[in-house]
Design an enzyme around this catalytic site. Structure first.
Site, PDB file in Angstrom:
ATOM      1  N   MET A  95       5.624   1.714   8.833  1.00 47.17           N
ATOM      2  CA  MET A  95       4.551   2.481   8.205  1.00 47.17           C
ATOM      3  C   MET A  95       5.022   3.194   6.933  1.00 47.17           C
ATOM      4  O   MET A  95       4.852   4.399   6.772  1.00 47.17           O
ATOM      5  CB  MET A  95       3.966   3.472   9.211  1.00 47.17           C
ATOM      6  CG  MET A  95       3.464   2.808  10.487  1.00 47.17           C
ATOM      7  SD  MET A  95       2.349   1.407  10.207  1.00 47.17           S
ATOM      8  CE  MET A  95       0.810   2.282   9.975  1.00 47.17           C
ATOM      9  N   ARG A  96       5.609   2.414   6.026  1.00 49.38           N
ATOM     10  CA  ARG A  96       6.018   2.955   4.732  1.00 49.38           C
ATOM     11  C   ARG A  96       5.722   1.932   3.641  1.00 49.38           C
ATOM     12  O   ARG A  96       5.807   0.727   3.885  1.00 49.38           O
ATOM     13  CB  ARG A  96       7.525   3.251   4.711  1.00 49.38           C
ATOM     14  CG  ARG A  96       7.935   4.463   5.490  1.00 49.38           C
ATOM     15  CD  ARG A  96       9.443   4.630   5.479  1.00 49.38           C
ATOM     16  NE  ARG A  96      10.001   4.902   4.158  1.00 49.38           N
ATOM     17  CZ  ARG A  96      10.012   6.103   3.575  1.00 49.38           C
ATOM     18  NH1 ARG A  96       9.503   7.138   4.209  1.00 49.38           N
ATOM     19  NH2 ARG A  96      10.527   6.279   2.378  1.00 49.38           N
ATOM     20  N   ASN A 112       4.543  -8.685   5.532  1.00 51.47           N
ATOM     21  CA  ASN A 112       3.924  -7.570   6.266  1.00 51.47           C
ATOM     22  C   ASN A 112       2.720  -8.095   7.036  1.00 51.47           C
ATOM     23  O   ASN A 112       2.080  -9.064   6.621  1.00 51.47           O
ATOM     24  CB  ASN A 112       3.464  -6.497   5.272  1.00 51.47           C
ATOM     25  CG  ASN A 112       2.798  -5.312   5.957  1.00 51.47           C
ATOM     26  OD1 ASN A 112       3.312  -4.786   6.945  1.00 51.47           O
ATOM     27  ND2 ASN A 112       1.652  -4.889   5.444  1.00 51.47           N
ATOM     28  N   HIS A 114      -0.994  -6.788   8.410  1.00 54.12           N
ATOM     29  CA  HIS A 114      -1.955  -5.694   8.236  1.00 54.12           C
ATOM     30  C   HIS A 114      -3.174  -5.960   9.128  1.00 54.12           C
ATOM     31  O   HIS A 114      -3.673  -7.082   9.163  1.00 54.12           O
ATOM     32  CB  HIS A 114      -2.377  -5.589   6.766  1.00 54.12           C
ATOM     33  CG  HIS A 114      -3.319  -4.463   6.524  1.00 54.12           C
ATOM     34  ND1 HIS A 114      -2.905  -3.144   6.513  1.00 54.12           N
ATOM     35  CD2 HIS A 114      -4.659  -4.443   6.329  1.00 54.12           C
ATOM     36  CE1 HIS A 114      -3.955  -2.367   6.325  1.00 54.12           C
ATOM     37  NE2 HIS A 114      -5.028  -3.129   6.203  1.00 54.12           N
TER      38      HIS A 114
HETATM   39  C1  GAR Z   1       0.075  -3.474  13.973  1.00 51.69           C
HETATM   40  O1  GAR Z   1      -1.252  -3.496  14.413  1.00 51.69           O
HETATM   41  C2  GAR Z   1       0.160  -3.689  12.481  1.00 51.69           C
HETATM   42  O2  GAR Z   1      -0.874  -4.482  11.995  1.00 51.69           O
HETATM   43  C3  GAR Z   1       0.048  -2.287  11.973  1.00 51.69           C
HETATM   44  O3  GAR Z   1       0.771  -1.506  12.869  1.00 51.69           O
HETATM   45  C4  GAR Z   1       0.681  -2.090  14.161  1.00 51.69           C
HETATM   46  C5  GAR Z   1       2.067  -2.151  14.762  1.00 51.69           C
HETATM   47  O4  GAR Z   1       2.009  -2.560  16.078  1.00 51.69           O
HETATM   48  N1  GAR Z   1       0.595  -2.193  10.654  1.00 51.69           N
HETATM   49  C6  GAR Z   1       0.027  -1.485   9.681  1.00 51.69           C
HETATM   50  O5  GAR Z   1      -0.990  -0.855   9.831  1.00 51.69           O
HETATM   51  C7  GAR Z   1       0.790  -1.524   8.374  1.00 51.69           C
HETATM   52  N2  GAR Z   1      -0.085  -1.115   7.298  1.00 51.69           N
HETATM   53  P1  GAR Z   1       3.313  -3.001  16.837  1.00 51.69           P
HETATM   54  O6  GAR Z   1       4.358  -1.903  16.563  1.00 51.69           O
HETATM   55  O7  GAR Z   1       2.898  -3.032  18.270  1.00 51.69           O
HETATM   56  O8  GAR Z   1       3.740  -4.332  16.306  1.00 51.69           O
END
Ligand code: GAR
Length: 206
Positions: A95-96, A112, A114
């Site tokens: 988340m950076r 990445n 999203h």
């Molecule tokens: C995921 O849903 C991913 O799409 C989101 O964080 C979650 C991580 O889940 N990423 C973002 O929002 C990045 N902008 P996880 O740790 O269970 O893989």
């Protein structure tokens, strides 16, 4: 990426790590011919670290709290990735926003995931953004990372329906199932040397 040398993947995480788990599982099942050589977390309590350790993958806690400069944090991350000889970087719930220091160190080799159909709903709380807007379909996007917020060239997307009674939690859960498939598919394409980038477009050879 292709040829004789196996792809060496570095995964950056901040949280639960279900996407990391999906990638580990597919590598262990022999579906993706690659090795995860390190998992780096900017949060010491990220559950993703436990998942990685269970599979014998080296983990590094690299907290960002002490860094005034985002670029110097990224410079250290690059050093860690290089020390593990990484040639593909995966942001799996990291988340950076990356600076040019990271982006230029791994050109077209940082992916990445999203939780929305970009370019709609970039940034935080993408699932809630989609619900608030009233879209009928959302989904997930795997893209190469540039210095913007979720703006890099799109590799793969998957569509997921939005139900009338969805909450952020129920929609997120449906999208996550698609994420696990889509991320693995994109990584497999990269590892097999089937991806080329031409400007904003990602060309896939099958
Ligand atoms: C995921 O849903 C991913 O799409 C989101 O964080 C979650 C991580 O889940 N990423 C973002 O929002 C990045 N902008 P996880 O740790 O269970 O893989």
């Amino acid at each position: 990426m292709s040829g004789n040398s196996p792809c060496r993947i570095g995964v950056l995480v901040s949280g639960n790590g279900t996407n990391l788990q999906a990638i580990i599982d597919r590598i262990e099942a022999g579906e993706i011919s690659a090795e995860i050589t390190c998992v780096i977390s900017n949060k010491a309590d990220a559950y993703a670290l436990i998942r990685a350790s269970r599979h014998g993958i080296p983990v590094v806690v690299h907290e960002n709290a002490g860094f005034a400069e985002r670029r110097s944090y990224d410079a250290e991350t690059v050093e860690i990735l290089r020390s593990h000889k990484v040639n593909l970087v995966i942001l799996a719930g990291f988340m950076r926003i990356l600076t040019d220091v990271m982006v230029n160190a791994f050109p077209h080799a940082i992916m990445n995931i999203h939780p929305a159909l970009l370019p709609s709903f970039p940034g935080l709380h993408a699932q809630q953004q989609a619900l608030d807007y009233g879209v009928r379909y959302s989904g997930c996007t795997v893209h190469f990372v540039d210095c913007g917020t979720d703006t890099g060239p799109i590799i793969l997307q998957s569509v997921v329906p939005v139900e009338q009674d969805d909450t952020e939690e129920t929609l997120s859960a449906r999208i996550q199932k698609a994420e696990h498939q889509t991320f693995a598919a994109a990584i497999k394409l990269f590892v097999e040397g089937k991806i080329k980038v031409s400007g904003r477009k990602v060309l896939i050879s099958e």
